[in-house]
Write an enzyme that holds these catalytic residues in place. Structure first.
Site, PDB file in Angstrom:
ATOM      1  N   HIS A   1       0.915  -1.113  -0.064  1.00  0.00           N
ATOM      2  CA  HIS A   1      -0.056   0.083  -0.044  1.00  0.00           C
ATOM      3  C   HIS A   1       0.751   1.029  -0.030  1.00  0.00           C
ATOM      4  O   HIS A   1       0.424   2.308   0.715  1.00  0.00           O
ATOM      5  CB  HIS A   1      -0.928   0.176   1.314  1.00  0.00           C
ATOM      6  CG  HIS A   1      -2.049  -0.929   1.169  1.00  0.00           C
ATOM      7  ND1 HIS A   1      -3.318  -0.838   0.713  1.00  0.00           N
ATOM      8  CD2 HIS A   1      -1.817  -2.308   1.732  1.00  0.00           C
ATOM      9  CE1 HIS A   1      -4.012  -1.907   0.991  1.00  0.00           C
ATOM     10  NE2 HIS A   1      -3.074  -2.943   1.485  1.00  0.00           N
TER      11      HIS A   1
ATOM     12  N   ASN B   1     -10.170  -2.733   2.702  1.00  0.00           N
ATOM     13  CA  ASN B   1      -9.809  -2.594   1.134  1.00  0.00           C
ATOM     14  C   ASN B   1     -11.250  -2.398   0.578  1.00  0.00           C
ATOM     15  O   ASN B   1     -12.309  -2.453   0.982  1.00  0.00           O
ATOM     16  CB  ASN B   1      -9.508  -4.098   0.890  1.00  0.00           C
ATOM     17  CG  ASN B   1      -7.940  -4.131   1.237  1.00  0.00           C
ATOM     18  OD1 ASN B   1      -7.091  -2.937   1.293  1.00  0.00           O
ATOM     19  ND2 ASN B   1      -7.367  -5.444   1.287  1.00  0.00           N
TER      20      ASN B   1
HETATM   21 FE1  HDD Z   1      -2.465  -4.614   5.621  1.00  0.00          FE
HETATM   22  C1  HDD Z   1      -0.919  -1.661   5.145  1.00  0.00           C
HETATM   23  C2  HDD Z   1      -5.336  -3.487   4.302  1.00  0.00           C
HETATM   24  C3  HDD Z   1      -3.704  -8.185   5.433  1.00  0.00           C
HETATM   25  C4  HDD Z   1       0.237  -5.915   7.077  1.00  0.00           C
HETATM   26  N1  HDD Z   1      -3.061  -2.987   4.877  1.00  0.00           N
HETATM   27  C5  HDD Z   1      -2.338  -1.946   4.616  1.00  0.00           C
HETATM   28  C6  HDD Z   1      -3.143  -0.650   4.231  1.00  0.00           C
HETATM   29  C7  HDD Z   1      -4.459  -1.339   4.158  1.00  0.00           C
HETATM   30  C8  HDD Z   1      -4.228  -2.830   4.324  1.00  0.00           C
HETATM   31  C9  HDD Z   1      -5.402  -0.551   3.736  1.00  0.00           C
HETATM   32  C10 HDD Z   1      -2.700   0.596   4.065  1.00  0.00           C
HETATM   33  C11 HDD Z   1      -3.281   1.495   5.271  1.00  0.00           C
HETATM   34  C12 HDD Z   1      -2.340   2.891   4.974  1.00  0.00           C
HETATM   35  O1  HDD Z   1      -3.260   3.500   4.065  1.00  0.00           O
HETATM   36  O2  HDD Z   1      -1.661   3.358   5.417  1.00  0.00           O
HETATM   37  N2  HDD Z   1      -4.195  -5.606   4.860  1.00  0.00           N
HETATM   38  C13 HDD Z   1      -5.332  -4.816   4.418  1.00  0.00           C
HETATM   39  C14 HDD Z   1      -6.637  -5.711   4.623  1.00  0.00           C
HETATM   40  C15 HDD Z   1      -6.123  -7.111   4.788  1.00  0.00           C
HETATM   41  C16 HDD Z   1      -4.577  -6.896   5.132  1.00  0.00           C
HETATM   42  C17 HDD Z   1      -8.200  -5.348   4.367  1.00  0.00           C
HETATM   43  C18 HDD Z   1      -6.755  -8.440   4.991  1.00  0.00           C
HETATM   44  C19 HDD Z   1      -8.202  -8.470   5.298  1.00  0.00           C
HETATM   45  N3  HDD Z   1      -1.883  -6.778   6.167  1.00  0.00           N
HETATM   46  C20 HDD Z   1      -2.459  -7.803   5.895  1.00  0.00           C
HETATM   47  C21 HDD Z   1      -1.930  -9.120   6.661  1.00  0.00           C
HETATM   48  C22 HDD Z   1      -0.822  -8.450   7.174  1.00  0.00           C
HETATM   49  C23 HDD Z   1      -0.949  -6.743   6.692  1.00  0.00           C
HETATM   50  C24 HDD Z   1      -2.439 -10.282   6.763  1.00  0.00           C
HETATM   51  C25 HDD Z   1       0.409  -8.960   7.882  1.00  0.00           C
HETATM   52  C26 HDD Z   1       0.505  -9.973   8.399  1.00  0.00           C
HETATM   53  N4  HDD Z   1      -0.567  -4.060   6.098  1.00  0.00           N
HETATM   54  C27 HDD Z   1       0.223  -4.837   6.483  1.00  0.00           C
HETATM   55  C28 HDD Z   1       1.616  -3.947   6.991  1.00  0.00           C
HETATM   56  C29 HDD Z   1       1.090  -2.667   6.294  1.00  0.00           C
HETATM   57  C30 HDD Z   1      -0.343  -2.817   5.724  1.00  0.00           C
HETATM   58  C31 HDD Z   1       2.832  -4.350   6.790  1.00  0.00           C
HETATM   59  C32 HDD Z   1       2.218  -1.784   5.638  1.00  0.00           C
HETATM   60  C33 HDD Z   1       1.985  -0.415   5.699  1.00  0.00           C
HETATM   61  C34 HDD Z   1       1.217  -0.288   6.846  1.00  0.00           C
HETATM   62  O3  HDD Z   1       0.920  -1.387   7.505  1.00  0.00           O
HETATM   63  O4  HDD Z   1       1.119   0.744   7.460  1.00  0.00           O
HETATM   64  O5  HDD Z   1       1.540  -3.680   8.405  1.00  0.00           O
END
Ligand code: HDD
Length: 705
Positions: free
Chosen positions: A93, A166
């Site tokens: 993202h 999402n």
């Molecule tokens: Fe995630 C970012 C949505 C599964 C780990 N995720 C991130 C963002 C969104 C989502 C919208 C961006 C937020 C922003 O605008 O800063 N992610 C989802 C959804 C998931 C999902 C709807 C499943 C239902 N994500 C998911 C899993 C993991 C992560 C299973 C890790 C085990 N996601 C992350 C992260 C991020 C992230 C690595 C990267 C940047 C951040 O968090 O701030 O922690």
């Protein structure tokens, strides 16, 4: 950041008052002079330490042509700061765009939850929302085929609640331990560092072919949901089942849904490819223009699917499985409020880039379930914010700081500026004042769910059906939408180099739908391989109209954009009526002319252009009007950009308004006569019917038979 919203580019009264305001004299002509605009007065420039700067154009040197001096602290500090401007981009993202707004509650939900935003009708909670693509890097294009993030921070009176969702209600994987593999597979391949912002490559499809649990999500990402017209026209979903908990401790399961007031809309794949070239910031620009230029803030309604343990027990699938939806036909949405995005950040980096969403941020009245994916996310987000923002004190940045009182004994760490005052920095203590104390009555209490079981690594049997809802999604689409899913699979798999990977993906498709499998195999020119034997045989579920974009379309042209090509000699009455009809419909005109200086109408009025022909392919607009005068046609039709504009408007099924003279342009791209999506605009009276037809958004019969 100031508390008061600032008018962009207009200095605040403070900064222009008294001593701070300086007139900059033009520097003497020594080759280093600057050419300041005449009104360049502004606040006095200082170093980071507040020392007034005398010269921001020339480094300190020994002699006019001599060496630079190390003593130049202004130069060294300026470059030092610049060198450290970047922070790590989000690992997923990375590319996103955000806006401030508010959530307004329609009615009290206090019987269901004690969460602060839902207590009173009309109550407003400030919010910040960030939309994003998932796969591409920060500088990638907006119209990649991808999932879109839809994350909202609610600044409630009980702390921040982050709903990190999402635009697709399911996810690829059931267990968070696979997330790094999923993301590695989707991003650029590690040896070659391409392709950027797309899943159309071997690594991604290799992983998918070996992960049948992802197939439901694949149906969504290959559908038009993954190429939205803009953020304003997307739905959003919290994905997981959460709990709402009331003051008595009673829990109700809940799934969160955002519904765009303007309805959903997507572009065609060919449009996406062209938009990415012509305007890689298409989605950003759209949100900026809606809020900043048009003053038409986008809105979503929040719908809740509320259900109890009885429903959870009898539902066909496990409510803890993030690869499954609960069809709206089974648990209808209860609309409980609206989200309005009405203010752009003052500074993109400060707010949109530094905003730190964490799924663990819930407030009293909202709680987690045992969805394994959600549990894993609750670790990942906090951890990733430390990596990105570099300090545990990221919660003190204005965009992340709660808008309610914060009291605790956290202290020190990088960039701390809120350590406890006085002697007490631990608890219990006997000082007076002794600092903050826990509040058993009002504080966050976890729902007391009984828990027991063996400590093991295993997947519940109830998570094992990977195909039934993929089939339900596909069969709930219109014929056009089904064709688009097949085309997307053909495109993506067509870019896969290793035949065995393509075959493995193909082998899953018959379990979803035999027709789909046949279309994709034919499109690829491959034989259908032996189908994969599913672990659980799929069943036919009821079609759900709520899953289709087309079946839910809101018939309105509001908030959409019309590209209007004009030439010298354009009829004033037609152009004026078109502008006023569009304004009445809440739509936006973009005047396109062969030259940016504009054109002169039949009555001699000078009309400036908003866009020059070469910079305005028709893919950028929802509908087009080609108002060429007879005299201008030969000259305009000689432009390649004009011919592509016409050809693409036809190919993309746009509603087209045109003068009789413009027929010559369409004839040059092989279109004789007019179909029912093409309207002759010879007089003012012809305009209203054209503008109302545009509410259908696309004239499908032309392109889909
Ligand atoms: Fe995630 C970012 C949505 C599964 C780990 N995720 C991130 C963002 C969104 C989502 C919208 C961006 C937020 C922003 O605008 O800063 N992610 C989802 C959804 C998931 C999902 C709807 C499943 C239902 N994500 C998911 C899993 C993991 C992560 C299973 C890790 C085990 N996601 C992350 C992260 C991020 C992230 C690595 C990267 C940047 C951040 O968090 O701030 O922690």
């Amino acid at each position: 950041m100031t508390d008061e919203p600032m008018n962009r580019n207009v200095p605040t009264s403070d900064s222009t008052s008294g001593m701070d305001r300086v007139e900059r004299p033009a520097q003497k002509g020594n080759g280093g002079e600057t050419h300041q605009p005449p009104d360049a007065a502004g606040p006095r420039m200082t170093t980071g330490h507040g020392v007034p700067v005398a010269d921001n154009q020339n480094t300190l040197r020994a002699g006019e042509r001599g060496p630079a001096l190390l003593e130049d602290f202004h130069f060294r500090e300026k470059i030092f700061h610049f060198d450290h401007e970047r922070i790590p981009e989000r690992v997923v993202h990375a590319r996103g765009y955000g806006a401030h707004g508010f959530f307004e509650c329609y009615e009290s939900l206090s019987d269901i939850t004690r969460a602060d935003p839902f207590q009173k009708a009309g109550q407003r909670t400030p919010t910040f929302t960030r939309f994003s693509t998932v796969v591409g890097n920060k500088g990638s294009v907006d119209l990649a085929r991808d999932v879109r993030g839809f994350a909202t921070k609610f600044y409630t009176q009980d702390g921040n609640w982050d709903l990190v969702g999402n635009n697709i209600p399911v996810f690829f994987i059931q267990d968070p331990i696979k997330f790094p593999d999923l993301v590695h597979a989707a991003k650029q391949e590690p040896d070659r560092a391409f392709p950027q912002a797309q899943t159309a490559h071997d690594n991604f499809w290799d992983f998918i072919s070996l992960m049948p649990e992802s197939l439901h999500m694949i149906m969504w990402t290959m559908s038009d949901r993954a190429i939205p017209r803009s953020f304003r026209f997307m739905e959003g979903f919290g994905v997981h089942t959460f709990r709402l908990v009331n003051a008595e401790g009673k829990s109700t399961f809940c799934k969160f849904h955002w519904r765009p007031k303007l309805g959903m809309q997507s572009v065609l794949w060919d449009e996406a490819l062209k938009i990415n070239g012509a305007d890689p910031d298409f989605h950003r620009r759209d949100l900026w223009e809606a809020i900043e230029v048009l003053g038409d803030p986008p809105e979503w309604e929040l719908g809740l699917q509320l259900f109890d343990d009885d429903f959870a027990d009898r539902f066909d699938f496990d409510i803890l499985d993030s690869t499954k939806i609960i069809p709206e036909e089974e648990v209808p949405l209860r609309m409980v409020g609206r989200l309005v995005l009405d203010r752009m950040p003052d500074n993109f980096f400060n707010e949109t880039e530094q905003v730190a969403f964490c799924t663990q941020n819930v407030v009293p009245g909202i709680d987690f379930t045992n969805d394994p994916l959600l549990q894993g996310r609750n670790f990942s987000y906090l951890d990733t914010q430390l990596k990105r923002l570099g300090s545990t004190n990221f919660t003190q940045l204005p965009i992340n700081a709660p808008r309610c009182p914060v009291h605790n004994f956290f202290q020190d760490g990088h960039m701390q500026h809120r350590g406890p005052k006085g002697r007490a920095n631990y608890e219990p203590n006997s000082w007076s004042p002794g600092g903050p104390r826990a509040d058993a009555e009002h504080g966050f209490r976890s729902f007391a769910e009984p828990v027991q079981g063996e400590k093991r690594r295993l997947r519940a049997e109830s998570f094992a059906d990977h195909y039934s809802q993929a089939r339900q999604f596909y069969r709930s689409q219109t014929a056009i939408e089904q064709r688009h899913i097949a085309d997307a699979l053909i495109f993506e798999l067509g870019k896969v180099e290793v035949p065995a990977i393509r075959e493995r993906v193909l082998a899953h498709l018959p379990s979803i739908d035999a027709g789909l499998a046949g279309l994709v195999a034919e499109g690829l020119g491959m034989d259908l391989p032996e189908p994969v034997e599913p672990a659980v045989q799929p069943v036919d579920l009821a079609v759900s109209d709520a899953l289709s974009i087309q079946k839910k379309q809101v018939p309105t042209f509001r908030g959409r954009k019309m590209g209007i090509v004009v030439s010298d000699g354009v009829e004033d009455a037609v152009l004026d009526t078109l502008m006023s009809e569009l304004s009445a419909a809440g739509a936006v005109p973009a005047i396109i002319a062969p030259r940016i200086g504009g054109v002169v109408t039949r009555a001699g009025v000078k009309v400036p252009a908003m866009l020059q022909m070469e910079a305005a392919p028709s893919a950028l607009f929802d509908a087009v009007a080609v108002l060429l005068s007879a005299e201008a046609v030969p000259k305009v039709a000689a432009l390649h950009a004009a011919r592509s504009f016409a050809a693409d408007a036809i190919a993309h099924g746009k509603f087209i308004g045109m003068t009789q003279a413009a027929s010559a342009l369409f004839a040059m791209v092989g279109v004789e006569g007019r179909d029912a999506g093409m309207f002759l605009l010879e007089g003012a009276g012809d305009v209203p019917a054209f503008v109302s037809a545009c509410a259908e958004l696309r004239y499908w019969p032309r392109i889909e038979g």
